[in-house]
Design a protein around this motif. Structure first.
Motif, PDB file in Angstrom:
ATOM      1  N   VAL A   1     -43.122 104.847 -29.003  1.00  0.00           N
ATOM      2  CA  VAL A   1     -44.115 103.770 -28.874  1.00  0.00           C
ATOM      3  C   VAL A   1     -45.487 104.371 -28.575  1.00  0.00           C
ATOM      4  O   VAL A   1     -46.496 103.991 -29.182  1.00  0.00           O
ATOM      5  CB  VAL A   1     -43.697 102.775 -27.767  1.00  0.00           C
ATOM      6  CG1 VAL A   1     -44.820 101.814 -27.443  1.00  0.00           C
ATOM      7  CG2 VAL A   1     -42.455 102.006 -28.191  1.00  0.00           C
ATOM      8  N   TYR A   2     -45.505 105.349 -27.669  1.00  0.00           N
ATOM      9  CA  TYR A   2     -46.792 105.967 -27.332  1.00  0.00           C
ATOM     10  C   TYR A   2     -47.385 106.658 -28.548  1.00  0.00           C
ATOM     11  O   TYR A   2     -48.583 106.619 -28.788  1.00  0.00           O
ATOM     12  CB  TYR A   2     -46.644 106.983 -26.194  1.00  0.00           C
ATOM     13  CG  TYR A   2     -45.913 106.444 -24.987  1.00  0.00           C
ATOM     14  CD1 TYR A   2     -46.003 105.096 -24.641  1.00  0.00           C
ATOM     15  CD2 TYR A   2     -45.125 107.270 -24.194  1.00  0.00           C
ATOM     16  CE1 TYR A   2     -45.310 104.603 -23.555  1.00  0.00           C
ATOM     17  CE2 TYR A   2     -44.431 106.773 -23.107  1.00  0.00           C
ATOM     18  CZ  TYR A   2     -44.530 105.442 -22.802  1.00  0.00           C
ATOM     19  OH  TYR A   2     -43.843 104.952 -21.736  1.00  0.00           O
ATOM     20  N   TRP A   3     -46.494 107.293 -29.300  1.00  0.00           N
ATOM     21  CA  TRP A   3     -46.965 107.981 -30.499  1.00  0.00           C
ATOM     22  C   TRP A   3     -47.591 106.986 -31.468  1.00  0.00           C
ATOM     23  O   TRP A   3     -48.640 107.237 -32.053  1.00  0.00           O
ATOM     24  CB  TRP A   3     -45.788 108.707 -31.170  1.00  0.00           C
ATOM     25  CG  TRP A   3     -46.202 109.545 -32.331  1.00  0.00           C
ATOM     26  CD1 TRP A   3     -46.637 110.824 -32.308  1.00  0.00           C
ATOM     27  CD2 TRP A   3     -46.237 109.138 -33.703  1.00  0.00           C
ATOM     28  NE1 TRP A   3     -46.940 111.246 -33.564  1.00  0.00           N
ATOM     29  CE2 TRP A   3     -46.713 110.230 -34.443  1.00  0.00           C
ATOM     30  CE3 TRP A   3     -45.928 107.949 -34.373  1.00  0.00           C
ATOM     31  CZ2 TRP A   3     -46.872 110.183 -35.830  1.00  0.00           C
ATOM     32  CZ3 TRP A   3     -46.084 107.896 -35.739  1.00  0.00           C
ATOM     33  CH2 TRP A   3     -46.557 109.008 -36.459  1.00  0.00           C
ATOM     34  N   LEU A   4     -46.926 105.834 -31.578  1.00  0.00           N
ATOM     35  CA  LEU A   4     -47.453 104.803 -32.476  1.00  0.00           C
ATOM     36  C   LEU A   4     -48.830 104.334 -32.020  1.00  0.00           C
ATOM     37  O   LEU A   4     -49.720 104.092 -32.825  1.00  0.00           O
ATOM     38  CB  LEU A   4     -46.496 103.620 -32.542  1.00  0.00           C
ATOM     39  CG  LEU A   4     -45.225 103.815 -33.355  1.00  0.00           C
ATOM     40  CD1 LEU A   4     -44.275 102.647 -33.144  1.00  0.00           C
ATOM     41  CD2 LEU A   4     -45.561 103.935 -34.839  1.00  0.00           C
ATOM     42  N   ILE A   5     -48.997 104.227 -30.705  1.00  0.00           N
ATOM     43  CA  ILE A   5     -50.296 103.800 -30.188  1.00  0.00           C
ATOM     44  C   ILE A   5     -51.356 104.832 -30.545  1.00  0.00           C
ATOM     45  O   ILE A   5     -52.426 104.498 -31.055  1.00  0.00           O
ATOM     46  CB  ILE A   5     -50.243 103.607 -28.663  1.00  0.00           C
ATOM     47  CG1 ILE A   5     -49.321 102.438 -28.329  1.00  0.00           C
ATOM     48  CG2 ILE A   5     -51.629 103.368 -28.099  1.00  0.00           C
ATOM     49  CD1 ILE A   5     -49.090 102.252 -26.867  1.00  0.00           C
TER      50      ILE A   5
END
Lengths: 182, 1200
Positions: free
Chosen positions: B905-909
């Motif tokens: 999720v953080y990577w997607l952000i």
């Protein structure tokens, strides 16, 4: 041809299903469907007598303890299996004979005691002598086998047929012509 | 029948306003498959309506506010009240504001794309709780203050207006964080991170729109801060989840946890400060970007009005009297905003997504962006098909001999009656709001009622030497009513009540009278007339209302609400007589209902659409019921006494529907032995095929009793607004179904097509390579051949079976792990069935954590590509990932797994893909919540066992049907909880920890059985024992009729158990029992039971034991890998044929799970059950049994 209904009993994880699969299919070949209903039937010849075994193996449903009576009621001969690599499974089946005898309402029930997984002798927890002692107490034959290496598997089922024949004869002798369990 | 009548009257009731609340009241319908999502939606719809009445505005506002309060809000309020700080907005306001921010700014790209983006700040949330007006309103567009803005609109213009709003929300967020830091209540974060994430991400996306792409790095600080906050919340969540798993025993951890919490708070403090700084920094850059791109210096916007709040600790919002300004956002604002519950908010900034709730999964997503598109998509004009039930054939041969009367003339009379009732109501409401506070409300209502009935009689006379004579009579009647109503109301400063009622037909394309209504037994529901193109909207309705001339340049809002409901009841009855003797008498009914509720809110500025929000729900349902069959009249009479929930004619429906191609269903399989050994019968003998038959049967019923619920929402999108394809079971093609039988045929190995590429040849996949791949995907693709996970087309790696005829259908037989994973993300070539099978069975060869890691790797490889095909592959991979996350089990919710997903999720952000990150995080958190909630709900039966005599008396007093229903209620509750994966694991490992719900279900089964035996054996009097035995046989009959084979077998196993069976019973009792025990005859692998189950009509609860047994044998009997001998010595090719078998079994279970029994809990009866906690041990039962009837050396104790 005579038909025998054999029930395989024992705790979960003793390799009951593997034993049945091994016996019925002999080798692990790709093209068979272990759930075809005829899969559980097999014709064998014991002491020159051909007969059909219908095997009821309830592997996977051990937790449904309340169903056990129903299964036992359906059977004529009983293969009681434990794993030689687990003391617990040996302990679990100690009361099994009583249960069978109670449900069948007869002391003379064809039972065979089997210690499975004898290919894993380095992990052995139950000595052969212990198995033999229990079998003597139960007054039934005993054998060790390995479903994995197909060792003694056919013997197990031949032996239970002999036991069924034996018990039937004994009863006929003893009984007054009353019909055997249907 | 009476129930259908009730439904009918309910539907046709004139005052029915709320199709959805109506729908929810249909709790007595035979099949009820409501989902919680739907209920929530109903809730928000109701709120919408309450705003309709201006008089109750305040009340409704309060109501609306209440909607947003989540449990953590209470804590927040407590914390605030104790605080000596300047008054903060209440938690409710804050949350409302946060949510509002999300919806407000989600206009995003949409607005920007239409090249005109002025959005009026919505400040309703402040007003709604009587808060003072925030200063930001002064920064609203100049147009509002009466200035004429420049006619040239730039992209930046719009975004510029959005930025302050998003910023305001972010300020609220910061305040919230500070409050969290101050009170030290980190757990507050976990409840609200979704909203915080939304508002922060929205700010970022607002900034984004301003900035050029290469400015992305500017916001790195912001992204990082968001990620840190998420991390804090996620750590907390996963710690909670992990703690729950570690048996709550980790009390010792509490101290450490406190330290961790403190550390977390310290961390948070710094992050919040950083966040504030980076907001301030970005604000400057964004502002400069805005002002530099603004055309025409004349229109100086005051969006900097709130820059005073940009310090690291935003001061409380200064109170400002709002009197001097007319509220810009009337309360209707709320009304048309999409449902604001957090769970639907997730879709907020995708263009528009419709999820079909069928079988519990979303299956379709569309990308229409307006209400009209939606209506077109739904195609509500679809006609209700003519209902043509299949009645059993009238047997001619049987009766010919004995019905021929003396004269030798045979009179054969057939009479068919058909009646159709249809009612529909379409209501369209438009509210136009002008900036001067006026409101013009237009309501169009159309009600159509249609009744039609016809009778057909055919009399055939034959015999008596004459020719056969056939006479036909028909008779029919029709009635039709069509009411239309048109109403305009005006509210506001200039118009007191100049609106009024006037006749109007909104449907000009049709004559209002129903004279020409079609007579082909089909019902047509006219869809609302299409609206004019959206860009001209302000003038569209104004043809019937007064066009306010001063409106030019002002902001106009138009809210549109469409509700539509229709119900069609078709009844067909047939009666046949032969020489006056009734030979057949049947009836069938079908009720089709549709309900739509949709809203759209458009904001126009100078005639240009700048904002569009909307959403709604659609539901359709069909019910079929059969009545009366002459042959079994007796039976029915007894059955019809039972309450309606379960249609009592189950057996007959099975007959009528001829599901098994003319094979007559039978419960006892004694006749089965005589079946010819044809090909189909061979298939029937395979247990797996019985599952295929079962599955087909269920599917038939699913079609018949289908219920479709759609939820949709649209609005502007922000970054990464790709629709996410979510294929699901609903999209199986017919081909797939036929295919499953083929897929289970494992015997034709020679036709396998072996892989042409092998993984090992190209080097192992390792993490370092992945990293490289992400950094330089292009280069790597050229230099090295892609690994399996990075290949677009996987088929080269798979073992396939060539299909004769069409080459399109691909049957997967095996392959290396990665290839199987990757192929599941390739939903093409009719491989949807493969995807389902993969999702059902992947746990047999790859853990969920590993699978997630692989999918993430695949996604990350493709996501950075600019190639369309690769982008599509990335999206497909993501949608598979979401499904994997959706289906996670409690035992899989490990720290490791949560960590994997959250870091993705953080990577997607960081990648700027806000839609995906938000979606994924939401799904994960939902799953965590659901599983965390599980343990709390675990003590299902807390009723204390009462004394046996007391309870004993009660069981006999209760009605057998009621007992059966309550048993079913308990079973169904436990059955629903079982995850398919639990059964899969059980067959392999038999581990209680991995299959807690399955273990609970089994335990319940055993307890029920022992409870029954205890009750019977405990009665000292033989007469009483017999009473109990007969009572339970009755209960069993009811259970069987209800399709509850679980409880049925539990009771059977009790009555047929050693200690009970050996006692003396009357012949009557033994005969009755015999009938039932034949069901569980083990011969031919329980063929009797399987036959019965395969023909049963859902809802149904199968005996899980047999399913577990089959799964065990499939597992033991098939090897995990394909034999090296068959595939050129490769040892790493997984045998997917085994997985097809597992899937065939488990998919039936999944289908069973999708049906629900419409049974309510009856506390009184449940108390009698006492959770089945009172029972004697097996030995005690035997003792009692042998006291009653001593053991007599064996044989004699057996009943004859």
């Amino acid at each position: 041809m005579r038909e025998f209904k054999v029930v395989v009993l024992g705790s979960g994880g003793v390799g009951k299903s593997a034993l049945t699969v091994q016996f019925v299919s002999n080798t692990f070949i790709e093209k068979y469907d272990p759930t075809i209903e005829d899969f559980y039937r097999k014709e064998i010849e014991v002491d020159g007598q051909p007969c059909v075994l219908e095997i009821l193996d309830t592997a996977g449903t051990e937790q449904f303890a309340s169903m056990r009576d129903l299964y036992i009621k359906n059977g004529q001969g009983f293969v009681v299996v434990y794993s030689i690599t687990s003391q617990q499974t040996f302990h679990d089946i100690k009361s099994m004979r009583d249960q069978i005898v109670r449900v069948k309402g007869s002391d003379q029930v064809p039972i065979l005691l089997v210690g499975n997984k004898c290919d894993l002798s380095h992990q052995r927890q139950v000595r052969s002598e212990d198995g033999l002692a229990l079998a003597e107490y139960w007054a039934c034959p005993f054998t060790e086998c390995s479903a994995k290496s197909a060792q003694n598997v056919n013997t197990v089922f031949a032996e239970i047929v002999r036991e069924m024949n034996y018990v039937q004869k004994a009863r006929a002798k003893q009984g007054s012509g009353c019909c055997v369990i249907l | 029948m009476s129930q259908l009548m009730a439904l009918e009257s309910l539907y046709f009731a004139q005052n029915a306003h709320h199709p959805l609340t109506r729908a929810s009241s249909r709790s007595s319908s035979p099949i009820r498959r409501c989902r919680s999502l739907e209920l929530r939606h109903i809730f928000s719809v109701r709120r919408d309506h309450s705003v309709d009445r201006p008089a109750s505005r305040n009340e409704s506002k309060r109501h609306a506010t209440k909607m947003f309060v989540t449990p953590t809000a209470a804590e927040f309020e407590l914390a605030t009240s104790a605080s000596r700080l300047p008054p903060l907005p209440s938690a409710a306001t804050l949350k409302a504001r946060l949510k509002g921010a999300f919806h407000r700014t989600s206009v995003g790209v949409k607005g920007a794309n239409s090249a005109a983006a002025v959005v009026v700040p919505r400040s309703s949330s402040h007003e709604s709780v009587g808060q003072t007006k925030p200063d930001q309103s002064s920064s609203s567009p100049a147009a509002v203050n009466g200035n004429q803005p420049s006619s040239v609109k730039t992209r930046a213009d719009g975004n510029k207006d959005r930025v302050p709003m998003a910023r305001k929300e972010l300020d609220s967020c910061l305040r919230y964080f500070q409050e969290v830091v101050r009170t030290g209540k980190v757990e507050m974060l976990t409840g609200s991170t979704a909203m915080i994430l939304d508002s922060v991400l929205n700010l970022i996306s607002a900034f984004h729109a301003n900035a050029k792409d290469d400015d992305r790095t500017t916001y790195k600080g912001l992204y990082d801060a968001v990620i840190v906050i998420l991390q804090l919340a996620d750590t907390h969540v996963s710690a909670r989840a992990a703690k729950r798993q570690e048996d709550d025993a980790a009390v010792g951890d509490l101290v450490g946890e406190k330290d961790a919490t403190n550390a977390m708070i310290e961390h948070l403090k710094t992050v919040v400060a950083e966040l504030a700084t980076s907001v301030a920094a970005n604000r400057l850059s964004a502002d400069s970007a805005v002002s530099s791109s603004t055309v025409g210096g004349g229109e100086q916007r005051h969006h900097n009005g709130d820059s005073s709040t940009s310090s690291s600790t935003p001061p409380p919002l200064p109170p400002r009297p709002s009197k001097n300004k007319r509220p810009l956002s009337p309360d209707h604002k709320r009304k048309t905003s999409p449902p604001v519950s957090t769970d639907s908010g997730i879709f907020g900034d995708a263009p528009m997504q419709i999820s079909t709730q069928e079988g519990g999964r979303e299956s379709q997503l569309f990308s229409e962006t307006s209400l009209d598109d939606l209506l077109a998509q739904l195609n509500l004009t679809n006609k209700v098909a003519k209902f043509a039930p299949e009645f059993p054939k009238i047997d001619q041969d049987d009766s010919d001999d004995d019905t021929t009367n003396d004269s030798g003339v045979l009179v054969d009379e057939r009479r068919e009656e058909r009646s159709e009732n249809h009612g529909s109501k379409i209501c369209e409401e438009e509210i136009q709001e002008t900036p001067d506070g006026r409101q013009i409300r237009t309501t169009k209502t159309r009600t159509v009622m249609k009744k039609q009935s016809s009778t057909q009689m055919t009399i055939t006379t034959s015999g008596g030497g004459g020719d056969e004579m056939v006479r036909k009579f028909t008779d029919g009647s029709n009635s039709f009513r069509d009411d239309s109503d048109f109403k305009i109301d005006r509210f506001g400063a200039f118009f007191g009540s100049s609106g009024g009622r006037r006749p109007y037909s909104p449907y000009d394309n049709r004559p209002p009278s129903g004279a020409e209504e079609d007579d082909n037994n089909e019902v047509r529901v006219e869809s609302p007339p299409p609206l004019p193109p959206r860009l001209n909207r302000p003038g569209a309705l104004a043809t019937t209302t007064q066009q306010p001339s001063e409106e030019g340049g002002a902001v106009v809002k138009r809210n549109r609400l469409v509700t539509q409901q229709s119900a069609t009841l078709q009844s067909v009855s047939r009666r046949a007589t032969k020489n006056g003797k009734v030979v057949a008498d049947d009836a069938a009914h079908k009720l089709d209902t549709q309900a739509l509720k949709a809203s759209q809110s458009d904001t126009f500025h100078e005639g240009e659409l700048v904002d569009r929000q909307g959403g709604g729900a659609y539901e359709e349902q069909s019910l079929v019921r059969y009545d009366r069959a002459l042959k079994n009249k007796e039976k029915h009479r007894s059955q019809s006494k039972s309450p309606p929930p379960i249609p009592p004619k189950r057996r007959h429906v099975v007959q009528y529907m001829q599901i098994f191609g003319g094979k007559s269903p039978k419960g006892d399989a004694n006749n089965d032995d005589q079946r010819p050994n044809s090909q189909t019968d061979f298939l029937k003998q395979s247990t797996l095929t019985s599952y295929v038959v079962l599955r087909d049967n269920l599917r038939q019923y699913e079609e018949q009793y289908h219920k479709k619920t759609l939820h949709f929402q649209f609005g502007g999108g922000s970054a990464g607004n790709d629709a996410i394809p979510m294929p699901g079971p609903a999209s199986y093609s017919q081909h797939d179904y036929n295919n499953l039988t083929d897929l289970l045929q494992l015997s034709d190995l020679e036709r396998f097509r072996l892989p042409t590429r092998f993984e090992g040849d190209e080097g192992a996949v390792d993490d370092s390579e992945t990293q490289k791949a992400i950094t330089f995907p292009e280069r790597l693709a050229i230099e090295a051949a892609p690994t399996v996970l990075e290949a677009l087309d996987i088929t080269d790696w798979l073992v396939l079976r060539a299909k004769e005829g069409s080459g399109a259908a691909v049957e997967v037989r095996g392959g290396p792990k990665d290839a199987l994973v990757a192929f599941a993300t390739q939903p093409s070539d009719g491989s949807l069935l493969y995807q389902e099978a993969f999702l059902t069975t992947y746990r047999t060869f790859v853990t969920s954590v590993e699978l997630i890691r692989k999918l993430v790797q695949r996604y990350r490889y493709f996501a950075l590509s600019s190639d369309q095909a690769q982008k599509k592959a990335a999206r497909n991979t993501f949608s598979l990932l979401v499904r994997v996350v959706d289906d996670l089990c409690a035992v899989e919710m490990t720290r490791e797994l949560i960590g994997h997903v959250t870091s993705f999720v953080y990577w997607l952000i960081r990648d700027g893909n806000i839609t995906f990150s938000r979606l994924l995080r939401k799904r994960l958190m939902d799953r965590v919540e659901e599983k965390a909630g599980f343990k709390r709900a675990a003590p299902l039966h807390d009723a204390k066992p009462s004394t046996p005599t007391h309870r004993g008396a009660n069981v006999l007093e209760l009605r057998s049907t009621a007992i059966a229903q309550q048993m079913t209620f308990l079973d169904a509750e436990l059955f629903q909880k079982i995850d398919l994966a639990e059964m899969l694991w059980w067959a392999q490992e038999q581990c209680d920890e991995k299959s807690p719900n399955l273990a609970a279900f089994t335990e319940h089964f055993n307890k029920m059985s022992y409870w029954v035996r205890t009750l019977v054996v405990q009665q000292p009097e033989g007469r009483d024992r017999e009473k109990y035995l007969l009572k339970f046989i009755k209960v069993m009959k009811n259970l069987r009729r209800m399709g509850n084979f679980n409880s049925y077998l539990a009771i059977l196993s009790a009555l047929d158990s050693g200690p009970v069976r050996r006692l003396d019973w009357s012949k009557n009792a033994i005969d009755q029992l015999k009938e039932h025990s034949s069901v569980m005859d083990s011969s031919h692998s329980f063929r009797n039971y399987r036959t019965l189950l395969a023909e049963t009509r859902p809802p149904c609860l199968p005996y899980i034991g047999l399913i577990l047994q089959d799964l065990t044998f499939v597992h033991v009997g098939n090897s995990n890998f394909l034999q090296p001998a068959q595939c050129q010595g490769r040892t790493d090719l997984l045998n997917f044929g085994k997985r097809w078998q597992q899937f065939a079994i488990l998919d039936s279970v999944r289908r069973f799970k999708s049906w629900h029994y419409p049974i309510d809990k009856d506390e009184k009866i449940q108390r009698v059950f006492g959770g089945f906690n009172y029972f004697l041990s097996e030995d005690e039962t035997w003792e009692l049994s042998e006291t009653i009837k001593p053991r007599s050396g064996g044989r004699k104790s057996k009943p004859a």
